[in-house]
Each structure stands twice: as structure tokens, then as C-alpha cells.
Motif scaffolding. Structure first.
Motif, mmCIF file in Angstrom:
data_model
loop_
_atom_site.group_PDB
_atom_site.id
_atom_site.type_symbol
_atom_site.label_atom_id
_atom_site.label_comp_id
_atom_site.label_asym_id
_atom_site.label_seq_id
_atom_site.Cartn_x
_atom_site.Cartn_y
_atom_site.Cartn_z
ATOM 1 N N PRO A 273 -5.271 2.162 14.012
ATOM 2 C CA PRO A 273 -4.324 1.044 13.957
ATOM 3 C C PRO A 273 -4.198 0.394 12.585
ATOM 4 O O PRO A 273 -3.123 -0.064 12.205
ATOM 5 C CB PRO A 273 -4.899 0.067 14.993
ATOM 6 N N HIS A 274 -5.290 0.319 11.847
ATOM 7 C CA HIS A 274 -5.241 -0.340 10.537
ATOM 8 C C HIS A 274 -5.464 0.612 9.364
ATOM 9 O O HIS A 274 -5.199 0.240 8.220
ATOM 10 C CB HIS A 274 -6.291 -1.462 10.469
ATOM 11 N N ALA A 275 -5.953 1.815 9.639
ATOM 12 C CA ALA A 275 -6.387 2.690 8.556
ATOM 13 C C ALA A 275 -5.268 3.038 7.588
ATOM 14 O O ALA A 275 -5.446 2.949 6.362
ATOM 15 C CB ALA A 275 -6.996 3.971 9.135
ATOM 16 N N GLU A 276 -4.108 3.446 8.107
ATOM 17 C CA GLU A 276 -3.035 3.894 7.211
ATOM 18 C C GLU A 276 -2.582 2.778 6.292
ATOM 19 O O GLU A 276 -2.376 2.974 5.088
ATOM 20 C CB GLU A 276 -1.869 4.435 8.036
ATOM 21 N N ILE A 279 -5.369 2.138 3.696
ATOM 22 C CA ILE A 279 -5.478 3.202 2.693
ATOM 23 C C ILE A 279 -4.431 2.990 1.608
ATOM 24 O O ILE A 279 -4.719 3.093 0.405
ATOM 25 C CB ILE A 279 -5.325 4.585 3.362
ATOM 26 N N ASN A 280 -3.192 2.693 2.006
ATOM 27 C CA ASN A 280 -2.138 2.423 1.021
ATOM 28 C C ASN A 280 -2.460 1.190 0.192
ATOM 29 O O ASN A 280 -2.244 1.164 -1.030
ATOM 30 C CB ASN A 280 -0.795 2.249 1.725
ATOM 31 N N ARG A 281 -2.984 0.158 0.844
ATOM 32 C CA ARG A 281 -3.351 -1.061 0.117
ATOM 33 C C ARG A 281 -4.464 -0.757 -0.889
ATOM 34 O O ARG A 281 -4.445 -1.242 -2.022
ATOM 35 C CB ARG A 281 -3.798 -2.125 1.123
ATOM 36 N N ARG A 285 -4.299 -1.158 -4.998
ATOM 37 C CA ARG A 285 -5.239 -2.000 -5.729
ATOM 38 C C ARG A 285 -6.075 -1.171 -6.712
ATOM 39 O O ARG A 285 -6.428 -1.657 -7.788
ATOM 40 C CB ARG A 285 -6.160 -2.738 -4.754
ATOM 41 N N ARG A 286 -6.376 0.069 -6.337
ATOM 42 C CA ARG A 286 -7.165 0.920 -7.227
ATOM 43 C C ARG A 286 -6.403 1.267 -8.493
ATOM 44 O O ARG A 286 -7.012 1.596 -9.522
ATOM 45 C CB ARG A 286 -7.579 2.206 -6.495
ATOM 46 N N GLY A 287 -5.096 1.179 -8.450
ATOM 47 C CA GLY A 287 -4.297 1.444 -9.634
ATOM 48 C C GLY A 287 -4.415 0.379 -10.699
ATOM 49 O O GLY A 287 -4.023 0.608 -11.854
ATOM 50 N N THR A 288 -4.945 -0.793 -10.348
ATOM 51 C CA THR A 288 -5.050 -1.887 -11.313
ATOM 52 C C THR A 288 -6.480 -2.353 -11.550
ATOM 53 O O THR A 288 -6.705 -3.334 -12.258
ATOM 54 C CB THR A 288 -4.204 -3.091 -10.858
ATOM 55 N N GLY A 289 -7.446 -1.667 -10.943
ATOM 56 C CA GLY A 289 -8.844 -2.045 -11.123
ATOM 57 C C GLY A 289 -9.758 -1.048 -10.444
ATOM 58 O O GLY A 289 -9.315 -0.146 -9.731
ATOM 59 N N GLU A 290 -11.055 -1.206 -10.640
ATOM 60 C CA GLU A 290 -12.038 -0.250 -10.122
ATOM 61 C C GLU A 290 -12.476 -0.638 -8.720
ATOM 62 O O GLU A 290 -12.940 -1.761 -8.479
ATOM 63 C CB GLU A 290 -13.254 -0.203 -11.052
ATOM 64 N N LEU A 291 -12.321 0.310 -7.804
ATOM 65 C CA LEU A 291 -12.779 0.143 -6.425
ATOM 66 C C LEU A 291 -13.583 1.373 -6.024
ATOM 67 O O LEU A 291 -13.381 2.458 -6.571
ATOM 68 C CB LEU A 291 -11.604 -0.033 -5.461
ATOM 69 N N ALA A 292 -14.468 1.210 -5.036
ATOM 70 C CA ALA A 292 -15.273 2.325 -4.524
ATOM 71 C C ALA A 292 -14.834 2.660 -3.105
ATOM 72 O O ALA A 292 -14.369 1.788 -2.365
ATOM 73 C CB ALA A 292 -16.756 1.963 -4.540
ATOM 74 N N THR A 293 -14.998 3.930 -2.733
ATOM 75 C CA THR A 293 -14.545 4.395 -1.431
ATOM 76 C C THR A 293 -15.214 3.635 -0.296
ATOM 77 O O THR A 293 -14.594 3.372 0.743
ATOM 78 C CB THR A 293 -14.818 5.897 -1.277
ATOM 79 N N ASP A 294 -16.481 3.266 -0.450
ATOM 80 C CA ASP A 294 -17.146 2.569 0.648
ATOM 81 C C ASP A 294 -16.540 1.190 0.886
ATOM 82 O O ASP A 294 -16.644 0.638 1.988
ATOM 83 C CB ASP A 294 -18.656 2.485 0.425
ATOM 84 N N GLN A 295 -15.850 0.632 -0.117
ATOM 85 C CA GLN A 295 -15.146 -0.626 0.114
ATOM 86 C C GLN A 295 -13.988 -0.436 1.085
ATOM 87 O O GLN A 295 -13.709 -1.310 1.910
ATOM 88 C CB GLN A 295 -14.628 -1.195 -1.214
#
Length: 329
Positions: A273-276, A279-281, A285-295
Motif C-alpha cells: 500500500p505504501h511501498a511504491e 520508493i519514489n519519494r 530525496r536521494r537525488g539531493t542528498g545522501e540516504l541509505a537503503t535501510d532508511q
């Protein structure tokens, strides 16, 4: 094309590690009396990891480089951003190939080679000598404990899995100190070697509390070179001599397809229900800063269980954990 793959990233345990061919002549080691270990036990060390190991999603390059390291009996140096699955890879290999508990050695700037090899309770030994008539008892092995690296180099019939986590945080000398141990597949415990003529051998507890390792002559020598995963976040460069002896793998940040596979492997179809949306969000956000997959995994889990009880929706809930790693709050 896949016939040569021993580790296939399926998440299903199997015994095909026994199908590995004989090592190259320059990587053949010793024929000491084998030490038993339970291939399907984690000895209580990795209770949090089975799901993560089964859900790990390796790409084709990862499969090929893992198998290259297995065939050549060489350490695998894994680089990549935080959260891309460097450590999880070791647990995935141990789980699928049924190689027992992962022997984890977390590295800090104070770590030394001896920390990974063994510990010796010199004070306890001195107290016993002062209170006993026999200065060299046969149970002297109780004052020693092998470290993660020392345990991995015990004479097991099959390779154990050793995770040397964040080696880039080590003192500058540690990578070079590891070279001789990795080349020889053996090391000496001087405190036991000095009295070897008197005691013959000693039974020493391994890092994972499995069967005791019989050490003869103060020497620990491997039969099967361990599968060694050295992880690095890229915070330093390594000397050429060290790199030459490693198989190197760089894990890129997962693309949309792999992110989707990772989310559903960990959280199941109930996450849909929320995953898709998340994932897009996450990708935006990853395009403008560093994020990790576990987040992302935490965001999907939190949105699934908490979003219905708020007025702000899953996006706001997800943003609580999808905070940039390269920025201070």
C-alpha cells in the motif's frame, strides 16, 4: 553461464560449497586435524540476521565477485556507501552455503592484529601459577580465547565466513599486518609456543563458542581458507600490496528495480500500500542528498504501521526517518 556459481544469491541453504575445486597451488594450505563446527548453527551470535541474509538481493556482478573470491581463496574487499549491503553480503553467503556463524570483527582506530587473533588472560594464568604446584597445567587453554580472525583460521574442513567490518577505520598499519596472515593462513600464539614441548597441545575456545580448537605447538593453521569480507566506506586508500591480494567489489546504490526487490524481500507484499509511493519519494530525496537503503525499509515499515493513526499521511511519517546522512539537523 551460471554453472560455475557456488553462491547463487537464492537465499536457500544448500551444500554446494563442497563442489569447489581444489585451490590454486599457491593457495593450498595445511592438513592439520580438522576442527568440527555446526554448519547450521549461529551459536547465538547472529539471531538478528537470518531474515536479512535470506532477503539479500545480490546483482550479477556481486555473484561473480563472491564466487571469484571463493574459487581463488582470496579476501573480498567490498566498498560502497553506507547502507548498500556490504555487511549483509557476508551473512547471505554464510546462510546460503551453510557455513555456520559469521565471525565478525568490527574495526576501530585502536584495533590491532592481535585483537583479531586471540586474547590471553595473563593475570588469571599468573594467579594459578602462584597458587599451584604445577606451573604448566594441561588445561592452560582455558586462559586463551581465539578472536574472530583466529577462529576463521582454525583447521575447519570448510571455509568459515569472517566479516572484517569497516577496515577503512583502522590504524594505517593494520592492512599491512594482515598480509602475512592472509598469505600464510596461519599464525603463532607465542605464550603457547614457548611451552609447546611441555604441554604438547592446548584446547582453546573459539570466538563463536563452538567446539574447542586443538592447538599444537602454539600454531593455528587453516585447512580451508576462510571466506573473508572486508568492508570499507571509502574513507581511506589502501596500499597496493594489500589491494593486490584482494578481490575487489564495489556495491553501487540500488536502482529503482533493486530497491523494490529489497523492500518486498524484507517486508513482504503487505508493504505494497505504501511501498511504491515511498520508493519514489526516496529516489527523489536521494537525488539531493545522501540516504541509505535501510532508511527506506524503516520508512515503509513505519508508514504501514503508523500512518493510519495520523492526520499527516505516510509521506510525513516517512520523512521522520529519511533524513539526509550528509547534513546536520
Amino acid at each position: 553461464m551460471s554453472d560455475w556459481l557456488i553462491y547463487r544469491g537464492s537465499g536457500e541453504p544448500h551444500g554446494d560449497v563442497a563442489k569447489l575445486p581444489e585451490p590454486p597451488p599457491w593457495r593450498a594450505f595445511y592438513d592439520d586435524e580438522p576442527t568440527p563446527f555446526d554448519r547450521d548453527s549461529d551459536y547465538g551470535l547472529t539471531e538478528r540476521w537470518p531474515l536479512r541474509a535470506q532477503a539479500y538481493q545480490p546483482d550479477r556482478q556481486t555473484l561473480e565477485m563472491v564466487n571469484t573470491a571463493l574459487y581463488l581463496r582470496r579476501p573480498l574487499l567490498v566498498t560502497g556507501d553506507p547502507g548498500v549491503g556490504k555487511s549483509s553480503l557476508a551473512y547471505s553467503v554464510a546462510h546460503e552455503l551453510r557455513l555456520g556463524s559469521v565471525l565478525r570483527w568490527p574495526i576501530t582506530s585502536r584495533s590491532t592484529l592481535k585483537d583479531g587473533l586471540y586474547r590471553y588472560d595473563a593475570l588469571g594464568r599468573l594467579e594459578e601459577v602462584n597458587n599451584a604446584s604445577d606451573p604448566t597445567p594441561t588445561h592452560i587453554g582455558q586462559y586463551f580465547r581465539l578472536g574472530p580472525l583466529g577462529t576463521a583460521l582454525a583447521p575447519f574442513e570448510l571455509p568459515r565466513v569472517l566479516l572484517v567490518d569497516e577496515i577503512d577505520k583502522s590504524d594505517i598499519d593494520l592492512p599491512n599486518d594482515l598480509l602475512d596472515v592472509f598469505e600464510e593462513g596461519a599464525f603463532e600464539i607465542p605464550e603457547l609456543a614457548r611451552i609447546a614441548d611441555t604441554i604438547g597441545s592446548a584446547d582453546v575456545r573459539p570466538a563463536d563458542n563452538g567446539a574447542r580448537v586443538k592447538i599444537t605447538g602454539g600454531r593455528v593453521r587453516c585447512r580451508a581458507f576462510p571466506f573473508v569480507v572486508l568492508t570499507s566506506n571509502g574513507e581511506r586508500e589502501f596500499p597496493p600490496a594489500f589491494l593486490r591480494r584482494c578481490v575487489r567489489l564495489h556495491l553501487p546504490v540500488p536502482d529503482e528495480e533493486r530497491l523494490r526487490a529489497i523492500v518486498y524481500a524484507h517486508l513482504g507484499q503487505d508493504a505494497a500500500p505504501h511501498a511504491e509511493t515511498l520508493i519514489n519519494r526516496f529516489l527523489d530525496r536521494r537525488g539531493t542528498g545522501e540516504l541509505a537503503t535501510d532508511q527506506l525499509l524503516q520508512a515503509v515499515y513505519l508508514a504501514r504501521h503508523a500512518a493510519g493513526g495520523t492526520d499527516t499521511g505516510p509521506g510525513h511519517i516517512a520523512d521522520l526517518v529519511m533524513q539526509y546522512l550528509n547534513r546536520t539537523l
